[in-house]
Scaffold this motif. Structure first.
Motif, PDB file in Angstrom:
ATOM      1  N   ASN A 172     -23.938 -15.081  33.716  1.00 40.09           N
ATOM      2  CA  ASN A 172     -22.567 -15.985  34.415  1.00 40.09           C
ATOM      3  C   ASN A 172     -21.624 -16.980  34.108  1.00 40.09           C
ATOM      4  OD1 ASN A 172     -23.837 -18.319  35.084  1.00 40.09           O
ATOM      5  ND2 ASN A 172     -24.380 -17.724  37.130  1.00 40.09           N
ATOM      6  N   HIS A 173     -21.388 -17.220  32.942  1.00 38.22           N
ATOM      7  CA  HIS A 173     -21.158 -17.645  32.036  1.00 38.22           C
ATOM      8  C   HIS A 173     -20.065 -17.236  30.051  1.00 38.22           C
ATOM      9  CE1 HIS A 173     -24.584 -18.816  30.137  1.00 38.22           C
ATOM     10  NE2 HIS A 173     -24.298 -19.036  29.197  1.00 38.22           N
ATOM     11  N   PHE A 174     -19.317 -17.627  30.234  1.00 38.64           N
ATOM     12  CA  PHE A 174     -19.085 -16.959  28.071  1.00 38.64           C
ATOM     13  C   PHE A 174     -18.561 -18.440  27.585  1.00 38.64           C
ATOM     14  CE2 PHE A 174     -15.065 -19.201  30.647  1.00 38.64           C
ATOM     15  CZ  PHE A 174     -14.245 -19.978  29.102  1.00 38.64           C
ATOM     16  N   ILE A 175     -19.203 -17.798  26.116  1.00 36.84           N
ATOM     17  CA  ILE A 175     -19.298 -18.576  25.072  1.00 36.84           C
ATOM     18  C   ILE A 175     -18.094 -18.817  24.378  1.00 36.84           C
ATOM     19  CG2 ILE A 175     -21.136 -19.204  23.448  1.00 36.84           C
ATOM     20  CD1 ILE A 175     -23.381 -17.315  24.555  1.00 36.84           C
ATOM     21  N   ILE A 176     -17.748 -20.234  23.560  1.00 39.40           N
ATOM     22  CA  ILE A 176     -16.844 -19.757  23.254  1.00 39.40           C
ATOM     23  C   ILE A 176     -17.505 -20.237  21.605  1.00 39.40           C
ATOM     24  CG2 ILE A 176     -14.604 -21.127  21.876  1.00 39.40           C
ATOM     25  CD1 ILE A 176     -14.030 -20.668  25.116  1.00 39.40           C
ATOM     26  N   LYS A 177     -17.906 -19.477  20.551  1.00 37.05           N
ATOM     27  CA  LYS A 177     -18.599 -19.473  19.591  1.00 37.05           C
ATOM     28  C   LYS A 177     -18.058 -21.083  18.072  1.00 37.05           C
ATOM     29  CE  LYS A 177     -21.217 -15.788  19.834  1.00 37.05           C
ATOM     30  NZ  LYS A 177     -22.130 -15.591  19.467  1.00 37.05           N
ATOM     31  N   ASP A 178     -16.787 -21.069  18.235  1.00 34.50           N
ATOM     32  CA  ASP A 178     -16.462 -21.768  17.250  1.00 34.50           C
ATOM     33  C   ASP A 178     -14.868 -22.551  18.238  1.00 34.50           C
ATOM     34  OD1 ASP A 178     -14.420 -23.267  15.448  1.00 34.50           O
ATOM     35  OD2 ASP A 178     -15.635 -22.093  13.675  1.00 34.50           O
ATOM     36  N   GLY A 179     -14.369 -22.995  18.489  1.00 33.55           N
ATOM     37  CA  GLY A 179     -13.259 -23.007  19.420  1.00 33.55           C
ATOM     38  C   GLY A 179     -12.345 -23.212  18.048  1.00 33.55           C
ATOM     39  N   LYS A 180     -12.728 -24.112  17.111  1.00 31.03           N
ATOM     40  CA  LYS A 180     -11.466 -23.920  16.323  1.00 31.03           C
ATOM     41  C   LYS A 180     -10.665 -22.333  15.886  1.00 31.03           C
ATOM     42  CE  LYS A 180     -11.607 -28.622  14.288  1.00 31.03           C
ATOM     43  NZ  LYS A 180     -11.661 -29.281  12.927  1.00 31.03           N
ATOM     44  N   GLU A 181     -11.398 -21.733  15.367  1.00 34.44           N
ATOM     45  CA  GLU A 181     -11.819 -19.940  14.969  1.00 34.44           C
ATOM     46  C   GLU A 181     -11.306 -19.803  16.201  1.00 34.44           C
ATOM     47  OE1 GLU A 181     -10.936 -17.029  12.816  1.00 34.44           O
ATOM     48  OE2 GLU A 181     -11.737 -19.568  12.298  1.00 34.44           O
ATOM     49  N   PHE A 182     -11.322 -19.780  17.449  1.00 34.15           N
ATOM     50  CA  PHE A 182     -11.125 -19.361  19.113  1.00 34.15           C
ATOM     51  C   PHE A 182      -9.459 -19.170  18.996  1.00 34.15           C
ATOM     52  CE2 PHE A 182     -10.214 -19.599  23.289  1.00 34.15           C
ATOM     53  CZ  PHE A 182     -11.041 -18.348  23.893  1.00 34.15           C
ATOM     54  N   VAL A 183      -8.961 -20.704  19.440  1.00 33.38           N
ATOM     55  CA  VAL A 183      -7.737 -20.550  19.207  1.00 33.38           C
ATOM     56  C   VAL A 183      -6.547 -20.240  18.402  1.00 33.38           C
ATOM     57  CG1 VAL A 183      -7.829 -22.545  20.946  1.00 33.38           C
ATOM     58  CG2 VAL A 183      -7.786 -23.180  18.135  1.00 33.38           C
ATOM     59  N   THR A 206     -31.920 -27.461  30.191  1.00 33.51           N
ATOM     60  CA  THR A 206     -32.718 -26.905  31.176  1.00 33.51           C
ATOM     61  C   THR A 206     -33.942 -26.041  30.419  1.00 33.51           C
ATOM     62  OG1 THR A 206     -30.963 -25.045  31.064  1.00 33.51           O
ATOM     63  CG2 THR A 206     -32.042 -26.993  33.207  1.00 33.51           C
ATOM     64  N   GLY A 207     -33.369 -25.992  28.574  1.00 35.63           N
ATOM     65  CA  GLY A 207     -34.637 -25.472  27.587  1.00 35.63           C
ATOM     66  C   GLY A 207     -33.685 -24.275  27.041  1.00 35.63           C
ATOM     67  N   GLN A 208     -32.909 -24.230  26.612  1.00 38.95           N
ATOM     68  CA  GLN A 208     -32.275 -23.178  26.816  1.00 38.95           C
ATOM     69  C   GLN A 208     -31.472 -23.207  25.836  1.00 38.95           C
ATOM     70  OE1 GLN A 208     -30.349 -20.143  29.425  1.00 38.95           O
ATOM     71  NE2 GLN A 208     -30.310 -22.098  31.642  1.00 38.95           N
ATOM     72  N   THR A 209     -30.998 -22.224  24.604  1.00 39.42           N
ATOM     73  CA  THR A 209     -30.510 -22.705  23.484  1.00 39.42           C
ATOM     74  C   THR A 209     -28.967 -23.053  23.219  1.00 39.42           C
ATOM     75  OG1 THR A 209     -33.019 -21.095  22.680  1.00 39.42           O
ATOM     76  CG2 THR A 209     -30.645 -22.025  20.912  1.00 39.42           C
ATOM     77  N   VAL A 210     -28.143 -23.753  23.363  1.00 44.82           N
ATOM     78  CA  VAL A 210     -27.343 -23.325  22.816  1.00 44.82           C
ATOM     79  C   VAL A 210     -26.968 -24.184  21.017  1.00 44.82           C
ATOM     80  CG1 VAL A 210     -24.790 -25.283  23.128  1.00 44.82           C
ATOM     81  CG2 VAL A 210     -26.774 -24.115  25.395  1.00 44.82           C
ATOM     82  N   LEU A 211     -26.435 -23.280  20.341  1.00 43.56           N
ATOM     83  CA  LEU A 211     -26.104 -23.481  18.970  1.00 43.56           C
ATOM     84  C   LEU A 211     -25.487 -24.542  19.117  1.00 43.56           C
ATOM     85  CD1 LEU A 211     -26.065 -19.771  17.391  1.00 43.56           C
ATOM     86  CD2 LEU A 211     -28.473 -21.295  17.441  1.00 43.56           C
ATOM     87  N   ASN A 241      -8.519 -27.448  34.134  1.00 40.13           N
ATOM     88  CA  ASN A 241      -7.669 -27.589  35.792  1.00 40.13           C
ATOM     89  C   ASN A 241      -7.829 -26.782  36.261  1.00 40.13           C
ATOM     90  OD1 ASN A 241      -6.199 -29.894  34.200  1.00 40.13           O
ATOM     91  ND2 ASN A 241      -4.623 -29.131  33.403  1.00 40.13           N
ATOM     92  N   TYR A 242      -8.652 -24.680  35.964  1.00 48.23           N
ATOM     93  CA  TYR A 242      -8.467 -23.895  36.220  1.00 48.23           C
ATOM     94  C   TYR A 242     -10.097 -24.052  37.217  1.00 48.23           C
ATOM     95  CZ  TYR A 242      -3.878 -22.159  36.070  1.00 48.23           C
ATOM     96  OH  TYR A 242      -2.637 -22.252  35.744  1.00 48.23           O
ATOM     97  N   GLY A 243     -10.665 -25.220  37.758  1.00 45.67           N
ATOM     98  CA  GLY A 243     -12.620 -25.067  37.445  1.00 45.67           C
ATOM     99  C   GLY A 243     -13.169 -24.771  36.939  1.00 45.67           C
ATOM    100  N   PHE A 244     -13.152 -24.078  36.027  1.00 47.29           N
ATOM    101  CA  PHE A 244     -14.159 -23.924  34.388  1.00 47.29           C
ATOM    102  C   PHE A 244     -15.171 -25.362  34.176  1.00 47.29           C
ATOM    103  CE2 PHE A 244     -11.173 -21.011  34.499  1.00 47.29           C
ATOM    104  CZ  PHE A 244     -12.264 -19.183  34.267  1.00 47.29           C
ATOM    105  N   ASN A 245     -15.933 -25.467  34.133  1.00 41.24           N
ATOM    106  CA  ASN A 245     -17.008 -26.580  33.590  1.00 41.24           C
ATOM    107  C   ASN A 245     -17.881 -25.840  32.915  1.00 41.24           C
ATOM    108  OD1 ASN A 245     -16.996 -27.934  36.368  1.00 41.24           O
ATOM    109  ND2 ASN A 245     -17.832 -26.443  37.145  1.00 41.24           N
ATOM    110  N   ASN A 246     -18.142 -27.020  31.613  1.00 44.68           N
ATOM    111  CA  ASN A 246     -18.573 -26.903  30.433  1.00 44.68           C
ATOM    112  C   ASN A 246     -20.040 -27.626  30.994  1.00 44.68           C
ATOM    113  OD1 ASN A 246     -19.660 -26.986  27.973  1.00 44.68           O
ATOM    114  ND2 ASN A 246     -17.934 -28.095  27.011  1.00 44.68           N
ATOM    115  N   ILE A 247     -21.115 -25.938  30.944  1.00 43.29           N
ATOM    116  CA  ILE A 247     -22.698 -26.203  31.357  1.00 43.29           C
ATOM    117  C   ILE A 247     -22.940 -26.545  29.959  1.00 43.29           C
ATOM    118  CG2 ILE A 247     -21.729 -24.708  33.591  1.00 43.29           C
ATOM    119  CD1 ILE A 247     -22.884 -22.282  32.191  1.00 43.29           C
ATOM    120  N   SER A 248     -22.879 -26.524  28.851  1.00 45.24           N
ATOM    121  CA  SER A 248     -22.687 -26.414  27.883  1.00 45.24           C
ATOM    122  C   SER A 248     -24.974 -27.364  27.817  1.00 45.24           C
ATOM    123  CB  SER A 248     -22.705 -26.659  25.883  1.00 45.24           C
ATOM    124  OG  SER A 248     -21.908 -25.795  26.058  1.00 45.24           O
TER     125      SER A 248
END
Length: 114
Positions: free
Chosen positions: A1-12, A43-48, A30-37
């Motif tokens: 239920n979320h999306f991942i941006i793997k490399d911000g600079k590459e993304f933009v 909670t022990g989940q892998t975030v690269l 501003n649109y209500g998205f939360n960075n849940i990293s």
């Protein structure tokens, strides 16, 4: 239920829009998205390293109709008050100018009539 941006600079860069990643993230906020990293890490989940995970209750895979509910957060109260004051000032100025136009038209009509 979320999306991942793997490399911000590459993304933009791939968006092909002149925007900095930090500005893009601010717009998401501003649109209500939360960075849940951090929450995921706690909670022990892998975030690269370099990844950002964003979540919004109305942003779901295969549920495009829910995107209509994603709207900008309301402006701060002080900012809203400033807008109200400016709107009142502009309304008064608009009325004054409309009255001036009316007066000038009447003056022109009198000059043409006589």
């Amino acid at each position: 239920n979320h999306f991942i941006i793997k490399d911000g600079k590459e993304f933009v860069k791939k968006m092909n829009v002149p925007i900095k990643y930090a500005s893009f993230v601010k717009q998401l906020n501003n649109y209500g998205f939360n960075n849940i990293s951090l929450k995921l890490k706690k909670t022990g989940q892998t975030v690269l390293s370099g990844e950002d995970h964003f979540q919004h209750d109305n942003f779901r895979r295969d549920r495009k109709n829910m995107c209509a509910n994603i709207k900008p957060k309301p402006k701060k109260l002080a900012e809203q008050e400033e807008y109200k004051i400016e709107n009142t000032r502009l309304t008064v100025e608009n009325k004054r100018l409309a009255d001036e136009v009316k007066r000038l038209k009447e003056q022109i009509e009198k000059m043409e009539a006589g």
